[in-house]
Motif scaffolding. Structure first.
Motif, short mmCIF file in Angstrom:
data_model
loop_
_atom_site.label_atom_id
_atom_site.label_comp_id
_atom_site.label_asym_id
_atom_site.label_seq_id
_atom_site.Cartn_x
_atom_site.Cartn_y
_atom_site.Cartn_z
N ALA A 171 0.84 -1.20 0.00
CA ALA A 171 0.00 0.00 0.00
C ALA A 171 0.88 1.25 0.00
O ALA A 171 2.03 1.23 0.44
N ASP A 172 0.32 2.35 -0.48
CA ASP A 172 1.01 3.64 -0.47
C ASP A 172 1.16 4.09 0.98
O ASP A 172 0.17 4.28 1.69
N MET A 173 2.39 4.28 1.43
CA MET A 173 2.63 4.70 2.80
C MET A 173 2.67 6.22 2.96
O MET A 173 2.93 6.75 4.04
N VAL A 174 2.44 6.92 1.86
CA VAL A 174 2.37 8.39 1.81
C VAL A 174 3.70 8.99 2.31
O VAL A 174 4.66 9.03 1.57
N ASP A 175 3.77 9.44 3.57
CA ASP A 175 5.01 10.04 4.06
C ASP A 175 5.65 9.21 5.18
O ASP A 175 6.58 9.66 5.84
N GLN A 176 5.17 7.99 5.35
CA GLN A 176 5.68 7.16 6.45
C GLN A 176 6.71 6.15 5.94
O GLN A 176 6.91 5.98 4.74
N ILE A 182 12.37 1.07 10.93
CA ILE A 182 12.68 2.12 11.92
C ILE A 182 13.07 1.48 13.24
O ILE A 182 14.05 1.87 13.89
N GLU A 183 12.32 0.47 13.65
CA GLU A 183 12.60 -0.22 14.92
C GLU A 183 13.97 -0.88 14.90
O GLU A 183 14.72 -0.83 15.89
N GLN A 184 14.33 -1.51 13.77
CA GLN A 184 15.62 -2.19 13.68
C GLN A 184 16.78 -1.19 13.67
O GLN A 184 17.83 -1.44 14.28
N ILE A 185 16.62 -0.07 12.99
CA ILE A 185 17.66 0.96 13.00
C ILE A 185 17.83 1.49 14.43
O ILE A 185 18.95 1.69 14.91
N GLN A 186 16.69 1.71 15.08
CA GLN A 186 16.69 2.22 16.45
C GLN A 186 17.38 1.24 17.41
O GLN A 186 18.13 1.66 18.30
N ALA A 187 17.16 -0.06 17.21
CA ALA A 187 17.66 -1.06 18.16
C ALA A 187 19.00 -1.65 17.78
O ALA A 187 19.80 -2.01 18.66
N ARG A 188 19.30 -1.76 16.46
CA ARG A 188 20.49 -2.50 16.03
C ARG A 188 21.63 -1.62 15.51
O ARG A 188 22.79 -1.94 15.74
N LEU A 189 21.31 -0.56 14.80
CA LEU A 189 22.35 0.25 14.17
C LEU A 189 22.81 1.42 15.03
O LEU A 189 24.01 1.63 15.22
N LEU A 190 21.86 2.19 15.54
CA LEU A 190 22.22 3.43 16.24
C LEU A 190 22.97 3.19 17.55
O LEU A 190 23.93 3.93 17.84
N PRO A 191 22.59 2.21 18.38
CA PRO A 191 23.34 2.01 19.62
C PRO A 191 24.82 1.72 19.40
O PRO A 191 25.66 2.06 20.24
N ASN A 198 14.14 8.08 19.43
CA ASN A 198 12.76 7.62 19.35
C ASN A 198 12.38 7.42 17.89
O ASN A 198 13.01 7.99 16.99
N PRO A 199 11.34 6.63 17.61
CA PRO A 199 10.93 6.40 16.21
C PRO A 199 10.62 7.69 15.45
O PRO A 199 10.90 7.77 14.24
N ASP A 200 10.08 8.70 16.14
CA ASP A 200 9.74 9.94 15.43
C ASP A 200 10.96 10.83 15.20
O ASP A 200 10.84 11.94 14.66
N GLU A 201 12.15 10.34 15.56
CA GLU A 201 13.38 11.08 15.33
C GLU A 201 14.22 10.43 14.21
O GLU A 201 15.38 10.76 14.04
N ILE A 202 13.61 9.53 13.45
CA ILE A 202 14.31 8.80 12.38
C ILE A 202 13.47 8.85 11.10
O ILE A 202 12.26 8.63 11.14
#
Length: 497
Positions: A171-176, A182-191, A198-202
């Motif tokens: 489906a079209d995710m528009v701007d999302q 996002i969760e994997q970047i937050q948990a696996r890459l950034l640390p 937070n998810p709204d910061e990525i």
């Protein structure tokens, strides 16, 4: 006139190769579709039988049968009982593909006069499209097919194409973005870089350059002053200039960017502190602290490119973003140096307000990066494949770096290498008067690909005696022979082994 059913004529329309990345069936379909759209097949002429075409092409009859059936299903061909396969007249009724216009301005429009920005006038990228055919590809930013996790990546793509997964991303995710990525970047890459967000910061981007372009478009008005390392990342410099910014070059030494020479009136600072582009030196802890303090005092925005920083280094550095307490550091990351540069997936980490604005901007540019790729990468991260790949690459590149430093010391002793302990390239300074661009041409004639360093410097007077040697795509055993060949091209007789 020869019949179109003449198998010899038909076989001339096909170029079938086992070396192609496409299956034989796909190559046959592509050739027939191209011939149909180019009006090389008349509707009244039957295609050769599956048996005859298979014999001429040297493929299994079943391969041709499946190709024909697929084209029937797509409406390009129609099957007539006892007569064979014909081009669908409805396809031929559509407008033919016209001849491609060339650069001789046949349409009468002077597009250069009408342009409002000057992208084609900016420095060109280093063109090394044939690097994979070179014997000694000391190129930066490319991958080693022998190290690429083909089986794991194919597994994740197959999983992403499962019926339930398709419902999640089609489906079209528009701007999302894909929340799983996002969760994997937050948990696996950034640390790994000391960043917790937070998810709204990525936000996901089409690589680091797309990230820089969006930031420049959103934040930099005409005349904005951007302090940049010199030498530095040439494409970032060009992106900012396209936005109308003025580049303020700041020198670099063994401790990284000379922070004390950044003018206070610069609204932005672009830096590659973990591994400076192109020398690969790290910004010292003292200068990091000074850069953040000065940015707060002068109300500057710092754009941090996590250049070549996903690998495990001998002397790892945390991201500048990890010690930022004022929210003025914008971090740009990419998966190009670990997974694959052709994937074109990166991300920006910044304050939630800025990310929201970037989402609004991105929606008008491309809405969002392909969601199927996002889901495949999310699966790749969640299954631990990326972590295993990072360990594998880090070990391999550490060995290659040591071998390269040894080879340069042995066969090019007059060239001084940078003291970097990480990254995937080596920066070399040659004797005064050496022309690295000319050396690159002579080396290429010996199947050695290197990159002249002049493009990394800003200003009209750019030194010519620097070059960069990448080692992410050259195997360990080819490094020393390659440097021997480079030494020969440079005019030195290599020492005996």
């Amino acid at each position: 006139m020869s019949s179109r059913n003449d198998a010899a004529i038909w076989s001339g329309l096909f170029t079938i190769s086992a070396e192609s990345g496409q299956t034989l069936q796909a190559q046959i379909r592509q050739a027939i579709v191209a011939a149909i759209l180019d009006r090389q097949i008349a509707a009244s002429m039957p295609l050769p039988s599956c048996r005859i075409l298979a014999e001429k092409l040297g493929v299994a009859r079943g391969t041709v049968v499946l190709a024909f059936q697929q084209l029937v299903d797509q409406g390009f061909l129609i099957a007539r009982e006892r007569r064979g396969h014909f081009v669908n007249p409805e396809v031929l009724a559509m407008p033919a593909r016209g001849p491609q216009k060339h650069a001789d301005n046949q349409d009468g429009v002077d597009w250069k006069a009408r342009r409002k920005v000057m992208p084609s006038d900016l420095p060109k990228p280093s063109k090394q499209s044939n690097w994979i055919k070179s014997s000694y590809p000391f190129v930066y930013g490319q991958f080693d097919p022998a190290l690429f996790p083909t089986a794991e990546w194919r597994e994740c793509n197959r999983m992403a194409l499962a019926v339930l997964e398709i419902r999640n991303w089609a489906a079209d995710m528009v701007d999302q973005d894909d929340p799983a990525l996002i969760e994997q970047i937050q948990a696996r890459l950034l640390p790994r870089r000391g960043i917790f967000a937070n998810p709204d910061e990525i936000i996901i981007t089409l690589g680091a350059q797309n990230a820089l372009y969006m930031l420049a478009t959103l934040l930099m008005a005409k005349g904005a002053r951007v302090a940049m390392e010199n030498p530095g990342y040439p494409d970032a410099r060009s992106v900012f200039r396209l936005a109308g910014a003025e580049i303020v070059p700041v020198p670099v030494d063994k401790d990284g960017l000379k922070v004390g020479q950044i003018p206070a009136d610069c609204g932005f600072v672009f830096t590659t502190p973990s591994h400076h582009c192109p020398t690969m030196v790290s910004l010292s802890a003292e200068r990091r602290a000074q850069l953040l303090a000065d940015a707060t005092r002068n109300n500057q925005i710092i754009i941090e490119d996590g250049y070549d920083s996903q690998l495990v280094d001998e002397a790892p550095q945390q991201a500048l973003k990890s010690i930022d307490r004022s929210g003025r550091v914008v971090y740009v990351g990419s998966m190009s140096k670990t997974l694959a540069p052709g994937l074109r997936l990166g991300y920006i980490v910044a304050s939630a307000d800025l990310i929201a604005e970037l989402r609004a901007l991105r929606r008008f540019m491309l809405r969002h990066p392909p969601a199927n790729n996002q889901r495949a990468v999310a699966l790749f991260l969640s299954l631990g494949h990326h972590e295993a790949l990072v360990r594998k690459l880090s070990g391999a590149f550490s060995e290659r770096r040591k071998r390269l430093v040894q080879a340069v010391s042995a066969f090019l002793p007059e060239w001084k290498s940078s003291p970097a302990t990480g990254g995937t390239s080596l920066w070399l300074e040659g004797p005064a008067g050496v022309n690295a661009s000319a050396l690159a041409e002579m080396a290429a004639a010996r199947s050695v690909l290197i990159e002249s360093g002049d493009r990394f410097f800003d200003g009209p007077l750019r030194p010519t005696n620097f070059l960069r040697l990448g080692f992410s795509s050259i195997s360990l055993q080819h490094i020393e022979p390659g440097i021997r060949e480079l030494a020969t091209a440079a005019g030195r007789r290599p020492a005996a082994a």
